[in-house]
Design a protein around this motif. Structure first.
Motif, mmCIF file in Angstrom:
data_model
loop_
_atom_site.group_PDB
_atom_site.id
_atom_site.type_symbol
_atom_site.label_atom_id
_atom_site.label_comp_id
_atom_site.label_asym_id
_atom_site.label_seq_id
_atom_site.Cartn_x
_atom_site.Cartn_y
_atom_site.Cartn_z
ATOM 1 N N ALA A 142 0.925 -1.173 -0.004
ATOM 2 C CA ALA A 142 -0.134 -0.102 -0.008
ATOM 3 C C ALA A 142 0.862 1.134 -0.063
ATOM 4 O O ALA A 142 0.434 2.340 -0.059
ATOM 5 C CB ALA A 142 -0.939 -0.008 1.222
ATOM 6 N N THR A 143 2.030 1.058 0.251
ATOM 7 C CA THR A 143 2.991 2.389 0.155
ATOM 8 C C THR A 143 3.888 2.395 -1.213
ATOM 9 O O THR A 143 4.615 3.217 -1.368
ATOM 10 C CB THR A 143 4.210 2.323 1.242
ATOM 11 N N ALA A 144 3.416 1.521 -1.874
ATOM 12 C CA ALA A 144 4.168 1.409 -3.492
ATOM 13 C C ALA A 144 3.477 2.928 -4.155
ATOM 14 O O ALA A 144 2.367 3.164 -4.236
ATOM 15 C CB ALA A 144 3.666 0.401 -4.132
ATOM 16 N N LYS A 146 2.332 5.596 -7.165
ATOM 17 C CA LYS A 146 1.834 5.498 -8.351
ATOM 18 C C LYS A 146 2.840 5.444 -9.501
ATOM 19 O O LYS A 146 3.635 6.366 -9.369
ATOM 20 C CB LYS A 146 0.716 6.562 -8.328
ATOM 21 N N ASN A 156 2.240 -0.025 -10.929
ATOM 22 C CA ASN A 156 1.254 0.328 -10.005
ATOM 23 C C ASN A 156 0.445 1.434 -10.185
ATOM 24 O O ASN A 156 1.098 2.788 -10.763
ATOM 25 C CB ASN A 156 1.855 0.632 -8.404
ATOM 26 N N ASP A 157 -0.832 1.384 -10.208
ATOM 27 C CA ASP A 157 -1.906 2.413 -10.731
ATOM 28 C C ASP A 157 -2.636 2.981 -9.811
ATOM 29 O O ASP A 157 -3.592 3.878 -9.954
ATOM 30 C CB ASP A 157 -2.669 2.118 -11.868
ATOM 31 N N ILE A 158 -2.119 2.648 -8.277
ATOM 32 C CA ILE A 158 -3.068 3.424 -7.394
ATOM 33 C C ILE A 158 -2.086 4.212 -6.394
ATOM 34 O O ILE A 158 -0.917 3.829 -6.228
ATOM 35 C CB ILE A 158 -4.068 2.756 -6.396
ATOM 36 N N PRO A 159 -2.344 5.492 -5.893
ATOM 37 C CA PRO A 159 -1.474 6.201 -5.006
ATOM 38 C C PRO A 159 -1.202 5.428 -3.835
ATOM 39 O O PRO A 159 -1.853 4.501 -3.169
ATOM 40 C CB PRO A 159 -2.222 7.380 -4.990
ATOM 41 N N PRO A 160 -0.065 5.823 -3.371
ATOM 42 C CA PRO A 160 0.453 5.279 -1.811
ATOM 43 C C PRO A 160 -0.111 5.674 -0.572
ATOM 44 O O PRO A 160 -0.987 6.885 -0.646
ATOM 45 C CB PRO A 160 1.908 5.583 -1.698
ATOM 46 N N ILE A 161 -0.366 4.919 0.274
ATOM 47 C CA ILE A 161 -0.639 5.538 1.590
ATOM 48 C C ILE A 161 0.533 5.822 2.506
ATOM 49 O O ILE A 161 1.603 5.459 2.488
ATOM 50 C CB ILE A 161 -1.399 4.556 2.519
#
Ligand SMILES: Cc1ncc(C[n+]2csc(CCOP(=O)(O)OP(=O)(O)O)c2C)c(N)n1
Ligand SMILES: Cc1ncc(C[n+]2csc(CCOP(=O)(O)OP(=O)(O)O)c2C)c(N)n1
Ligand code: SF4
Ligand code: SF4
Ligand SMILES: [Mg+2]
Ligand SMILES: [Mg+2]
Lengths: 342, 635, 635, 342
Positions: A142-144, A146, A156-161
């Motif tokens: 989840a910290t990868a 975008k 990776n196509d979603i923003p990180p937390i």
């Protein structure tokens, strides 16, 4: 043969070591373990008063590789926060250090993590952040970031937390970010976290040299090094060293911790105040906008009491109370019986 | 023996012309959130105060206001406290269900209704007598307009029933005193309404010849009234629970809330501070995690939940099992699967509890059946957890946990806490002297139970590393299959050892009798009642009250000693039977399951009927049972 | 019959002076992350290409680099593919385990080691022959210093073994070609090292007389090599899976990753866009939730996980069961409880799977045993899910899911998708004409399976409200106990209906034989092998390969037809036996459990030994089995 | 008898009704249901193209009480986010509205909620926020303010989670706060949320009149009314009404939504820009500092594509694809077999 150097409680660095690591050669996590050992040694903390907790992952394996004189608990995936909360309530005198990963904390454990921060449970919570699931062979966490690229080429196509930002918002009272390779910054940050009573979160960038160290990855050793953005240099002064540090007016800032130890922040260019929540959030967003990793003591709130205090818990550890302390009298029970007869 | 009728209760009731003494079954139909709860409570307490054996069953909806709810009060001279499906009196105060409610009364029964407005034709039926009381009108006269007024309406039927069945107003006053002691105004306004109902019946000269309630001097003397959750809460406090983490869920919330209520009143403060921690967790996984963390660190830790929470806790329970951490789980069962019927009772989480979590796991389950065993098992559950270093379940169901039961006072067995094989720094020093090495997971005593130290023990030999992954006898990480198998086999051995420690069943054998009945939990009371009726009907039975898992040898003996064994359980799939069959298949073949799983507290009538069917050779089968259309409350 | 020896394999092996043809069991001990994986793969593929029946077992650690790992290659002229516990050749390339490894070779066996440095005394043992090859020295000469060099070292033993056992270099070249086709440089450097090992043995004139590998013309012709997870992935794609949500966990990750690999290559794009969604969820609860949401909305949805994930999914599975939503769960089992041995094999989640979630629940489980049934069951699992509107499990274990198996090519049964009782707007229009009312949960056909519509169906009759709480036949909220019981009973009936649909077991009966063997999943191959050995030893057996739950009548017949039935399963608590005993206790009493649960793939030798013990009347008992100290790989 | 008023697709308000509510009389949740019906009616959305999803709680019961012509799914506690994500992927053409509670979303469902926001899954996500667990009889929820008092007198000693703030940080693209009693503000906000493609979160204060409406509660009807702090008045203009709104320069702001509809924000005193993330966070913190509830369209990001787009999902709903679309050919399988022979 020369006498081994000892710290204030007559322990050598060796006394802070653990079992041999089974991490990959060069894994950032090993470097963090080294900083942890250094920090506890330097602060002269008795390892037998420390409890080490973790979830599941490569990172979560590491508590076995430092301070083998401490009790350790490698729990289940994402639940270190809950387990540590229980342990802290059972024995608030122990010094808890939690080690987790970005998957362990940012994915399956996110909800529990948020609520631990909200409670400000006393712990030094280290997130060994490599942007991937190491132990399961390199999937995005989840910290990868975008746009970052997986070894196989997947993007990776979603923003990180941003777990540091989240911790600040949810009520953590000591929030820092650092880099596994920067022991000079990391060790004092850990010393400060341990001295602090409350939830101290360290989001530590820690390259996975096996699955996330390639071109195109924003968590590779190379990329991280090139994008570090420290807000200050940092020194830690334990309570027993009440030396006078002569620091330059304006450019240095002293932060006093609960146990009387101090953190000295040497400003770097900008004027950064870690006690402003909004300021911290702004700085994080600004850095992210520039594609930088903001490091250092990002946020600090000395005012909020730790969870055990809020719970008005007695000083004696609950775990040490005996039947005489815990079991009410027969008379009391008769009184209750009486009420139940009405 | 007399041929079985569909409902053996009938002949004890129908077409009698002299009223029975202290034998009465009242059902009160209202809307929830309408204030009927306190009216019903006053009525029940009053009958209790008269010294008459009595019980109450609350059949409420999963909702806060406006849905149908039923409250049944049974007075039984013989002292039978199970729910009864033959209703003598129906208090028809909910228009939404009235059309059905009128058919829930037995022939010859009585319907009390609010005749502020005339009774609509479709609510008239044959064979029962109607008595009207203008509750609405009365409260409008007596109570100033306010939200409270609607609630007061229910006090009217309290008064009406009091007059009809002979409950002394003095007793009612004292109940009001007990209940609202510090609120004279409330007592006053309630009393006015109750009295109004009473007087109205009197003026009308209404009577009935169903039953009379008469004071039994010293009846119920020394008896308490409470629910199983409260008894468990008190048991946990007396058992030394110091870390309690929970997440709200019906029907287990009231257990945690009872702890929150009693703990500060009972547990000694330590220089002004709390000697306990009660945490409302963010979810059940966190609650279980905190309990495991606290148990690991040496506190007596517990959580409480019901089916959905148990499902979520599965992974954490497996961790506690494999890492051998003491912790206690109170599971108050409700109607499943999924959200199911959250406010109705069932015993359908047995398999999930016993085999909880993935991998080869079996757990210790304590099964109380009444108020005192709730208190006692709750207290001792922490001893079992520490003795066996494993999760221990205390299994209740909503009927036992949330309904009010009259019982002997709670009794505290004065015995020392059993902390099991817990080693202090001093112990370790002793071991050291003897040249013994502390090995966390080594089976020193051959009973499968290792020795344990807890964090904070600073002896150089004390510390070890706990993990849910493979480990050797010295708690070192290991993937060696010999170490792994050794651990699994020792855990199984530990479970076998537990058989000799858990509460034994209570067995009742009659010479020459070859028919057995097994039950557990809240099925105990209806089964006791049913067995008496069967005896009256000519069928004598032996009995075994199951009180724990793993199964003990007594269960085997009982199965061997009987030709056929009826196993009463409150689920569809005969879950307890499955566990018995797993242990002793050839004996398991003797089991005839009596299954009640519609969410309502078990009735003796249903148990009797299924047993007689079974006896008649027929396999107890769902559809057959349905065929036998019996009168039953549609709660 | 000949008296059983502790290991029936012995006489087929020991003290022979002429080499066996194409019968060889090699164990390669290395460090994981050291590059041995590709060396082992090349060796295995080469033997396969020679046309020799062969299998490989990878016993790897739960770690990425530096821990011991073992790879076993078995060549078997007779075509037995199970793991074998008698090792002919040990490639001793891991100093960390060498001291143990030398005792894993059978007497008369061979040890191949790296003699770049002299062999330390403690690694010498009697009864085996040692051959050294200076792997380190050779690579240092041949490969320029680089991280790659260390990995290349493993190629040396490939070459050495190739020479010793007669693997033609040409075949090895072609394997390299297949593997690194597009990377000539890699092929080149590997080849150099392999050849170096080959030549070194040759120059030394080393030989052995254990076995010779000889090309079998057209052997393995048309055979494929793959693992069960890949076959399942392909099956899911051919079964129409369109929403796949998963959370990484060994040993199930490779199933999801195989879908990620094949889906874009196989599934037709729709004007350039994806006709599928693969989501890496944030945890297993979310993965299950997404699958339930997608199944509800009409997609063929699936997830895949192993024990810990299954534990976490329990609540959601119960929702799908009670709300009757089609969805598929692939469960690849590993060593439990808790984190257990994540990279080792077991079949210990059976009870949790079959009874998953709280309340009365029982589920459909498909149990493939080889590559083609993996493909076939995976494809059909979606038909079962939609036909029965319920969660369907496809149960594998790590051995079947992750090890390489040679198999006939995947075969696609050309049959239409079974969408079950799914009503389109047109159907509803038809119903309307016939004056039929659509009732979501009404049992129109008496088989317990209701009709269903999906969101997006805009027919006025189509929409309904789905919930996990009590509901009536029209999907309205209901707490009425008759509605509730009706639903529970219908769900049970639906489960009974499933018995007639699920894959039947494969049964093999021999006239006059009264001893039966039941197995399932990856136990099939070792059991086949074991039964042949038992026959050779004079004990004929009948056989039943279990392929699904609920149990079908064939299982009952089989139990009735045999006097004693050995049930082979890979768990401690005889979980499958427990399910059988629950159904037919008296027949269940015939079961003698053969339990293998040390995390390693089952061997025929172990099955034989336990059966003979059982036959000898002794109850199969853990400690007894341990007593029989047999040679076994300590992976 | 007069013709019933109809909307643009000839449906009456009645066509948007549901089963009779079982909420307590006066429960804020019923008022929200009314606003939902009003919004869908006003936007002339066909209820049969809508799916209603929820978790468990009083709030989560409400989807049964509006738009009975829509398919509905009352799932399990805290999992609406995951279930809705799956439904959206299976049929991206349906219009998903999710109803949850502060317990359902802020406690057990928090982790899944965060990740749904991170993915920007298309949904109108309404949190009916009353600060307690209504259905389980009034325990504190994660949004209960520090210091607020429970009916029994118990005081809450941990700070609340601000779910709107969290949504913004995690990537939600339309975030608003409102009050159940303010239909004038709430209905247009819902219309905008439905028109928006992506995660639209509405944190709606909704008093629990039975368990949290007393003196000392910061979520009582009275307290909320006294502490509302709207950033603007709001109007919604559906695409089919391409009327020219003449709004005053400077004081009004127009926000164009994906489907061409528009939201007009009438400034109230301050100059509030909902498209600035930092601005939004600051405003929230400022309001909290003053003990106020900031309401209105707090944050809006039109640029970020919804999850289905990021996933490059085809336009045809996956649920509508048949065997011919889904099953590859026998030839393809033979090719795969061929590869597996090597
Ligand atoms: C319930 C559960 N789900 C999945 C797994 C598999 N698993 C093991 S480690 C891991 C992720 C670890 O990633 P991270 O926390 O980032 O640690 P890292 O290995 O990167 O240091 C997963 C998904 C598990 N052990 N338990
Ligand atoms: C897994 C699980 N845990 C607990 C519950 C019990 N439960 C039902 S509703 C609820 C909380 C509801 O609070 P909220 O989401 O704020 O909704 P509200 O009733 O306040 O509208 C809980 C804890 C449950 N149904 N499932
Ligand atoms: S896989 Fe990555 S995270 Fe794990 S040990 Fe190796 S380098 Fe470290
Ligand atoms: S309990 Fe509270 S939230 Fe639930 S319906 Fe009543 S008022 Fe509304
Ligand atoms: Mg990681
Ligand atoms: Mg709420």
């Amino acid at each position: 043969m020369a006498e081994a150097k000892v710290n204030r409680i007559n322990l050598t660095e060796k006394d802070y070591e653990g079992a041999p690591s089974t991490m990959c050669r060069g894994c950032g996590h090993d470097a963090i373990s080294a900083s942890i050992m250094r920090a506890f040694y330097s602060s002269s903390i008795d390892p037998r008063k420390v409890i080490k907790l973790s979830g599941i992952g490569c990172s979560s394996k590491t508590p076995a590789y430092f301070m083998s004189q401490s009790f350790g608990f490698n729990a289940v995936h994402g639940r270190m926060s809950a387990v540590a909360t229980g342990a802290n309530l059972a024995n608030r005198n122990l010094i808890p250090i939690g080690v987790s990963g970005d998957g362990d904390t940012g994915a399956i454990g996110l909800g529990n993590f948020c609520h631990m921060m909200r409670r400000n449970v006393n712990i030094t919570y280290i997130i060994e952040n490599n942007g991937v699931y190491g132990l399961t062979k390199g999937q995005f966490s989840a910290t990868a970031d975008k746009g970052t690229v997986m070894k196989g080429g997947k993007v990776n196509d979603i923003p990180p937390i941003d777990l540091a930002e989240l911790a600040i918002i949810l009520g953590a009272t000591y929030v820092a970010r650092s880099f596994s390779g920067d022991r000079k910054q990391l060790a004092p940050l850990i010393q400060g976290a341990v001295a602090h009573k409350g939830s101290a979160v360290l989001d530590v960038l820690s390259p996975c040299v096996t699955f996330n160290n390639h071109e195109g990855s924003t968590k590779s050793l190379k990329y991280i090094k090139e994008h570090l953005d420290p807000v200050h240099d940092i020194d830690f002064i334990p309570p027993f060293e009440n030396i006078e540090v002569d620091y330059e007016e304006g450019t240095d800032q002293e932060v006093e911790l609960h146990d009387g130890s101090r953190i000295i922040l040497h400003k770097l260019g900008r004027n950064y105040d870690p006690t402003s929540k909004m300021g911290a959030l702004q700085a994080i967003h600004a850095a992210v906008a520039e594609g930088k990793f903001l490091t250092g003591l990002i946020y600090y709130d000395p005012s909020r009491p730790e969870f055990a205090e809020e719970m008005d818990l007695c000083d004696t550890p609950l775990a040490e109370l005996g039947q005489e302390d815990l079991q009410p009298s027969v008379e009391d029970l008769d009184r209750v019986n009486g009420q139940l007869m009405k | 023996m007399p041929s079985p009728t569909d409902n053996l209760e009938e002949y004890t009731h129908y077409n009698m012309d002299t009223p029975k003494i202290n034998d009465l079954n009242i059902c009160i139909a209202t809307e929830n959130g309408s204030g009927s709860a306190s009216a019903n409570n006053i009525l029940f307490k009053a009958i209790f105060k008269m010294g008459i054996p009595c019980s109450s069953k609350n059949m409420f909806p999963s909702n806060i206001q406006g849905l149908p709810t039923w409250y049944q009060i049974r007075a039984s001279a013989e002292g039978y406290l199970a729910r009864k499906d033959v209703i003598d009196v129906m208090v028809m105060f909910n228009d939404a269900t009235a059309a059905k409610d009128i058919y829930r009364v037995r022939d010859g029964g009585l319907i009390l209704y609010d005749d502020s407005t005339p009774l609509p034709a479709h609510l008239k039926r044959e064979g029962v007598s109607y008595l009207g009381v203008p509750a609405n009108k009365l409260v409008q006269k007596l109570v100033p307009a306010s939200p409270l007024r609607a609630k007061q309406r229910n006090m009217i039927y309290v008064g009406a029933l009091a007059y009809l069945f002979g409950i002394d107003m003095g007793i009612i006053k004292s109940v009001l005193q007990d209940t609202f002691g510090n609120k004279p105004a409330v007592i006053e306004s309630n009393l006015i309404c109750i009295d109004a109902g009473y007087q109205y019946m009197k003026e009308k000269g209404y009577t009935q010849n169903i039953a009379r309630l008469e004071v039994i001097p010293n009846g119920n003397k020394g008896k308490i009234i409470t629910d199983g959750n409260t008894a468990c809460a008190l048991g946990a406090i007396y058992g030394g629970a110091s870390v309690i983490s929970w997440y709200p869920i019906t029907p287990s919330s009231s257990l945690a809330e009872a702890i929150e209520h009693y703990m500060p009143r009972l547990r000694k403060k330590r220089n002004g501070k709390a000697a306990y921690a009660i945490v409302q967790a963010e979810d059940e996984i966190a609650a279980a995690g905190m309990v495991v963390g606290a148990g690991w660190a040496g506190a007596r830790a517990m959580t409480t939940t019901s089916g959905p929470g148990l499902s979520l806790m599965n992974e954490t329970i497996g961790l506690a099992y494999f890492a051998e951490i003491p912790c206690v789980f109170f599971i108050i069962q409700r109607g499943g699967p999924s959200t199911g019927l959250p406010t109705r009772t069932q015993q359908s989480d047995i398999l999930l509890m016993y085999y909880a979590s993935h991998g080869d796991t079996r757990h210790i389950i304590l099964i109380p059946h009444d108020i005192n065993s709730c208190f006692d098992f709750a207290r001792r559950s922490f001893d079992f957890a520490e003795r066996f270093q494993t999760p221990v379940f205390v299994m209740l169901d909503l009927d036992l946990g949330m309904n009010l039961w009259s019982s002997d006072p709670l009794k505290l067995e004065k015995e020392p806490f059993d902390r099991g094989k817990l080693l202090t720094a001093e112990d370790l020093e002793e071991w050291k002297k003897q040249g013994r090495k502390f090995r966390r997971y080594f089976d020193f005593d051959g009973d499968g139970i290792p020795y344990r130290t807890i964090p904070g023990n600073t002896h150089p030999m004390a510390s070890y590393f706990t993990r849910g992954s493979g480990h050797d006898a010295d708690a070192r990480y290991s993937e060696d299959e010999k170490d792994y198998k050794e651990t699994l086999d020792r855990l199984r051995k530990k479970h076998e050892t537990a058989r000799r420690y858990v509460p034994k069943p209570i067995v009742e054998m009659t010479k020459g009798v070859k028919t057995g009945v097994i039950c557990f939990g809240s099925s105990y009371e209806p089964t006791r009642d049913a067995r008496d009726r069967l005896r009256a009907a000519g069928l004598k039975t032996n009995h075994l009250l199951l009180r724990a898992l793993p199964l003990t040898s007594e269960v085997k003996d009982f199965l061997e000693a009987n030709e056929v064994v009826y196993l009463v359980e409150q689920n569809r799939d005969a879950q307890m039977a499955s566990i018995i069959k797993d242990e002793w298949p050839e004996l398991g073949a003797k089991i005839q399951s009596v299954l009640v799983y519609d969410g309502l507290p078990v009735t003796a009538g249903e148990v009797v009927r299924q047993i007689l069917e079974g006896k008649a050779g027929a396999e107890v089968h769902v559809t057959r049972r349905e065929a036998a259309g019996r009168m039953q409350l549609q709660g």
